[in-house]
Design an enzyme around this catalytic site. Structure first.
Site, PDB file in Angstrom:
ATOM      1  N   ASP A 128      36.210  19.977  50.913  1.00 48.42           N
ATOM      2  CA  ASP A 128      36.087  21.145  50.173  1.00 48.42           C
ATOM      3  C   ASP A 128      36.148  22.335  51.242  1.00 48.42           C
ATOM      4  O   ASP A 128      35.173  22.589  51.893  1.00 48.42           O
ATOM      5  CB  ASP A 128      34.909  21.336  49.460  1.00 48.42           C
ATOM      6  CG  ASP A 128      34.831  22.641  48.490  1.00 48.42           C
ATOM      7  OD1 ASP A 128      35.855  23.582  48.705  1.00 48.42           O
ATOM      8  OD2 ASP A 128      33.848  22.812  47.551  1.00 48.42           O
TER       9      ASP A 128
ATOM     10  N   TYR B 195      45.910  37.335  43.733  1.00 47.30           N
ATOM     11  CA  TYR B 195      46.691  36.307  44.482  1.00 47.30           C
ATOM     12  C   TYR B 195      47.681  36.971  45.218  1.00 47.30           C
ATOM     13  O   TYR B 195      48.007  36.942  46.400  1.00 47.30           O
ATOM     14  CB  TYR B 195      47.381  35.472  43.549  1.00 47.30           C
ATOM     15  CG  TYR B 195      48.331  34.487  44.041  1.00 47.30           C
ATOM     16  CD1 TYR B 195      47.863  33.110  44.605  1.00 47.30           C
ATOM     17  CD2 TYR B 195      49.745  34.502  43.964  1.00 47.30           C
ATOM     18  CE1 TYR B 195      48.856  32.277  45.123  1.00 47.30           C
ATOM     19  CE2 TYR B 195      50.766  33.658  44.575  1.00 47.30           C
ATOM     20  CZ  TYR B 195      50.146  32.681  45.028  1.00 47.30           C
ATOM     21  OH  TYR B 195      51.079  31.803  45.467  1.00 47.30           O
TER      22      TYR B 195
ATOM     23  N   LYS C 100      47.872  36.894  49.199  1.00 49.70           N
ATOM     24  CA  LYS C 100      49.083  36.659  50.171  1.00 49.70           C
ATOM     25  C   LYS C 100      49.490  37.650  51.015  1.00 49.70           C
ATOM     26  O   LYS C 100      50.016  37.452  52.089  1.00 49.70           O
ATOM     27  CB  LYS C 100      50.065  36.312  49.083  1.00 49.70           C
ATOM     28  CG  LYS C 100      49.889  35.073  48.417  1.00 49.70           C
ATOM     29  CD  LYS C 100      49.731  33.809  49.368  1.00 49.70           C
ATOM     30  CE  LYS C 100      49.595  32.352  48.601  1.00 49.70           C
ATOM     31  NZ  LYS C 100      49.409  31.250  49.319  1.00 49.70           N
TER      32      LYS C 100
ATOM     33  N   THR D 109      57.765  22.936  40.711  1.00 47.83           N
ATOM     34  CA  THR D 109      56.790  21.959  40.718  1.00 47.83           C
ATOM     35  C   THR D 109      56.351  21.314  39.635  1.00 47.83           C
ATOM     36  O   THR D 109      56.642  21.583  38.570  1.00 47.83           O
ATOM     37  CB  THR D 109      55.348  22.387  41.548  1.00 47.83           C
ATOM     38  OG1 THR D 109      54.804  23.293  40.626  1.00 47.83           O
ATOM     39  CG2 THR D 109      55.745  23.209  42.900  1.00 47.83           C
TER      40      THR D 109
END
Length: 250
Positions: free
Chosen positions: A53, A144, A148, A178
């Site tokens: 983890d 997000y 980034k 994906t």
């Protein structure tokens, strides 16, 4: 082969971009360890899976020590683990947005710190998996995008602090096809329509992200550090070009 004798760890390497990177590293001759909390649904080539983890900072030094115990060295770390659901800022709880930033920015930092000693000994490299979301507005994934953007800044600073023993670069990805592309772009018709907005006319394949990561990990990139390599098919066509009527019919 380019990476013969090298050992690489790919975080979140059990699927998607991470699996594409792992397979490319294997093709280049590296021994590859993929890690995540759960094993892959199907093997990723001959990559070895080791559970961890990544948010458990106390577990990370022991994880990398075990990689080196099994394989003798560590040459490359690909910080790929990350992602986000589509969630407008006012639709999510603050703690949820904070977890997105933790996974996409704090975790690559702490993982890199845990691996630094082994990478320094091998004079290796780190590849951060970034996103075009970090360089533009990112509605629906604002946390997000912010993470980034921070990741690129972090990589540039690492590249200076850790030179000349460890190179650090960011692979800045655009849209990638994906197994989870439908969650962001819809069905096959939606994916195709989104692909047509890219100058090269399609989404990237995970294998193409892998090929770029191999370059950054290889001796061909021996003088590349602190760089951001954009893999986005030419970027995004500016919306004003389609709205303007200045040159219609010309």
């Amino acid at each position: 082969m380019e990476l013969d004798g090298r050992v690489a760890v790919v975080t979140g390497g059990t699927r998607g971009v991470g699996a594409g990177v792992a397979r490319a590293l294997l093709r280049a001759g590296a021994r590859v360890v993929i890690c995540a909390r759960r094993p892959p649904e199907k093997p990723v080539g001959t990559a070895e899976f080791m559970p961890v983890d990544l948010r458990d900072q106390g577990a990370l030094p022991g994880f990398f020590d075990e990689v080196v115990r099994r394989h003798g060295r560590l040459d490359t770390l690909v910080n790929n683990a990350g992602g986000t659901p589509h969630r407008l800022l006012t639709e999510g709880e603050p703690a949820g947005h904070a977890r997105v930033i933790e996974l996409n920015l704090i975790t690559p930092l702490t993982t890199s710190l845990a691996a630094y000693g082994h990478l320094s000994e091998a004079q290796g490299s780190i590849v951060m998996i970034g996103s075009v979301s970090g360089g533009r507005s990112s509605p629906g994934s604002a946390a997000y995008g912010a993470a980034k953007a921070g990741l690129e800044s972090l990589a540039r600073s690492m590249a200076v602090e850790w030179a000349p023993r460890v190179r650090v670069n960011t692979l800045v990805l655009g849209m990638v096809r994906t197994e989870r592309a439908h969650l962001h772009y819809g069905d096959e018709k939606g994916v195709a329509a989104v692909g047509r907005t890219v100058p090269l006319g399609r989404l990237a394949e995970p294998s193409e992200a892998g090929d770029a990561a191999v370059f950054l990990a290889s001796e061909r990139a021996a003088y590349v550090s602190g760089a951001a390599l954009h893999l986005h098919g030419g970027g995004e066509r500016p919306a004003f070009l389609d709205a303007s009527n200045a040159h219609q019919g010309s």
